[in-house]
Design a protein around this motif. Structure first.
Motif, PDB file in Angstrom:
ATOM      1  N   ARG A   1       0.813  -1.217   0.000  1.00 24.84           N
ATOM      2  CA  ARG A   1       0.000   0.000   0.000  1.00 24.84           C
ATOM      3  C   ARG A   1       0.852   1.275   0.000  1.00 24.84           C
ATOM      4  O   ARG A   1       0.356   2.348  -0.314  1.00 24.84           O
ATOM      5  CB  ARG A   1      -0.939  -0.002   1.200  1.00 24.84           C
ATOM      6  CG  ARG A   1      -2.181  -0.845   0.996  1.00 24.84           C
ATOM      7  CD  ARG A   1      -3.059  -0.860   2.226  1.00 24.84           C
ATOM      8  NE  ARG A   1      -4.259  -1.659   1.966  1.00 24.84           N
ATOM      9  CZ  ARG A   1      -5.063  -2.137   2.901  1.00 24.84           C
ATOM     10  NH1 ARG A   1      -4.792  -1.891   4.179  1.00 24.84           N
ATOM     11  NH2 ARG A   1      -6.128  -2.848   2.584  1.00 24.84           N
ATOM     12  N   LYS A   2       2.104   1.150   0.378  1.00 29.79           N
ATOM     13  CA  LYS A   2       2.995   2.302   0.313  1.00 29.79           C
ATOM     14  C   LYS A   2       3.216   2.746  -1.130  1.00 29.79           C
ATOM     15  O   LYS A   2       3.478   3.905  -1.423  1.00 29.79           O
ATOM     16  CB  LYS A   2       4.337   1.988   0.966  1.00 29.79           C
ATOM     17  CG  LYS A   2       4.257   1.515   2.412  1.00 29.79           C
ATOM     18  CD  LYS A   2       3.707   2.580   3.331  1.00 29.79           C
ATOM     19  CE  LYS A   2       3.673   2.089   4.776  1.00 29.79           C
ATOM     20  NZ  LYS A   2       3.093   3.096   5.698  1.00 29.79           N
ATOM     21  N   VAL A   3       3.102   1.777  -2.045  1.00 27.90           N
ATOM     22  CA  VAL A   3       3.263   2.059  -3.472  1.00 27.90           C
ATOM     23  C   VAL A   3       1.924   2.058  -4.197  1.00 27.90           C
ATOM     24  O   VAL A   3       1.707   2.809  -5.133  1.00 27.90           O
ATOM     25  CB  VAL A   3       4.206   1.004  -4.111  1.00 27.90           C
ATOM     26  CG1 VAL A   3       4.373   1.251  -5.613  1.00 27.90           C
ATOM     27  CG2 VAL A   3       5.563   1.011  -3.408  1.00 27.90           C
ATOM     28  N   LEU A   4       1.021   1.161  -3.736  1.00 25.97           N
ATOM     29  CA  LEU A   4      -0.305   1.025  -4.360  1.00 25.97           C
ATOM     30  C   LEU A   4      -1.370   1.402  -3.326  1.00 25.97           C
ATOM     31  O   LEU A   4      -2.016   0.529  -2.748  1.00 25.97           O
ATOM     32  CB  LEU A   4      -0.497  -0.415  -4.845  1.00 25.97           C
ATOM     33  CG  LEU A   4       0.578  -0.978  -5.767  1.00 25.97           C
ATOM     34  CD1 LEU A   4       0.394  -2.461  -5.972  1.00 25.97           C
ATOM     35  CD2 LEU A   4       0.553  -0.261  -7.115  1.00 25.97           C
ATOM     36  N   PRO A   5      -1.582   2.658  -3.074  1.00 27.29           N
ATOM     37  CA  PRO A   5      -2.462   3.102  -1.978  1.00 27.29           C
ATOM     38  C   PRO A   5      -3.931   2.752  -2.153  1.00 27.29           C
ATOM     39  O   PRO A   5      -4.705   2.863  -1.199  1.00 27.29           O
ATOM     40  CB  PRO A   5      -2.259   4.617  -1.948  1.00 27.29           C
ATOM     41  CG  PRO A   5      -1.808   4.967  -3.330  1.00 27.29           C
ATOM     42  CD  PRO A   5      -1.003   3.812  -3.799  1.00 27.29           C
TER      43      PRO A   5
END
Length: 313
Positions: free
Chosen positions: A307-311
């Protein structure tokens, strides 16, 4: 007569200590609620008064260590120092034998508090929660130490097995009710129907959405593992469910984003947890170690880091 709660729960009072202790118990299932913790403690006491005593004392010790050690008050009051010691106390008490298992269980709980604090420091910049990783590593190493240290008497149920002779036993009658409830109860090592029901009630007490997520996670795990041909005895005992329950709560609710797809992501994560459970269990068979909550930790870390990259997931 109304009494100001701020006075009752003032730090240093007995009421405050008990409240935080119960929160440490409830945080095992990712909930900060003293009433939920109390209900769960009663559920464990119904199964075993001795085990319930270990749970309570482990949570108390964690709170006291946090206070005397000068930990951040927010961390202490949320019960975040308590859940790893509670799990460590349970696992050691149930899987060690001999007259000293009480001592080892409580000592392990105390060390788990220190380990939790250390992991919080090491992972603070990642913004990823430590979850139950400290308890897992500590418990595994203490179990392995039993092969070298005579004072540690490991339960005969934890026996290393040769994978070349491993046989799957998928037959048997599926009990969906027991499997569903036990999948929730096994978060606290409980495989008795009424204990599991009471634990589920405690979750619903805190938040009906969390209760619904717990039921969905356990059912999804049952359906997935059954469809893939898992051993029915393990399904009935809830051993494929508890990691999925924790994962769907973590990914779908507690550490979720506000995106509409989060519930779907939580279900996908719980399905993936079943596969990871089978893999981790196979990996540990030659060492005679239990899976514990490592599948939950691995899967939750995977999704929270992604989620840090794909929120939006």
């Amino acid at each position: 007569m109304q009494i100001d709660k701020r006075i009752i729960l003032r730090e240093g009072t007995l009421s405050s200590l008990i409240s935080v202790t119960f929160k440490g118990i409830s945080q095992v299932i990712l909930i900060e609620n003293a009433v939920t913790g109390f209900i769960i403690l009663i559920a464990i006491m119904l199964s075993s008064i001795s085990l319930g005593s270990i749970v309570f004392l482990s949570a108390v010790m964690a709170t006291l260590i946090g206070r005397f050690g000068g930990a951040d008050k927010t961390i202490i009051n949320q019960g975040l120092l308590g859940y790893n010691p509670v799990l460590a106390g349970i696992a050691l008490f149930l899987n060690l034998e001999g007259g000293l298992r009480w001592v080892f269980a409580l000592a392990g709980a105390a060390v788990a508090t220190l380990f939790t604090a250390a992991m919080m420091h090491l992972m603070r910049n990642t913004k990823i929660p430590v979850l139950t990783f400290p308890y897992i590593i500590l418990t595994w190493f203490l179990f392995l130490a039993s092969y070298q240290l005579e004072m540690f008497q490991l339960s005969p149920s934890l026996v290393p097995q040769d994978l070349s002779h491993w046989l799957l036993h998928p037959g048997g009658t599926m009990d969906w009710i027991h499997g569903l409830v036990n999948g929730i109860g096994q978060v606290y090592f409980q495989d008795r129907l009424w204990s599991g029901i009471l634990i589920l009630f405690g979750v619903f007490w805190a938040d009906w959405k969390l209760g619904l997520y717990a039921v969905i996670g356990s059912f999804v795990a049952l359906l997935t593992a059954y469809g893939l041909g898992a051993e029915v005895s393990l399904l009935n005992s809830g051993l494929y469910g508890f990691n999925a329950v924790l994962t769907i709560l973590a990914v779908g609710a507690v550490f979720s984003t506000k995106n509409i797809l989060v519930p779907v992501t939580g279900i996908i994560a719980s399905v993936l947890t079943v596969l990871i459970t089978a893999g981790v269990d196979t990996w540990l068979v030659p060492y005679g170690l239990p899976t514990l909550t490592m599948p939950f930790v691995l899967c939750t870390w995977l999704f929270l880091a992604a989620r840090k990259v794909l929120p939006r997931i």
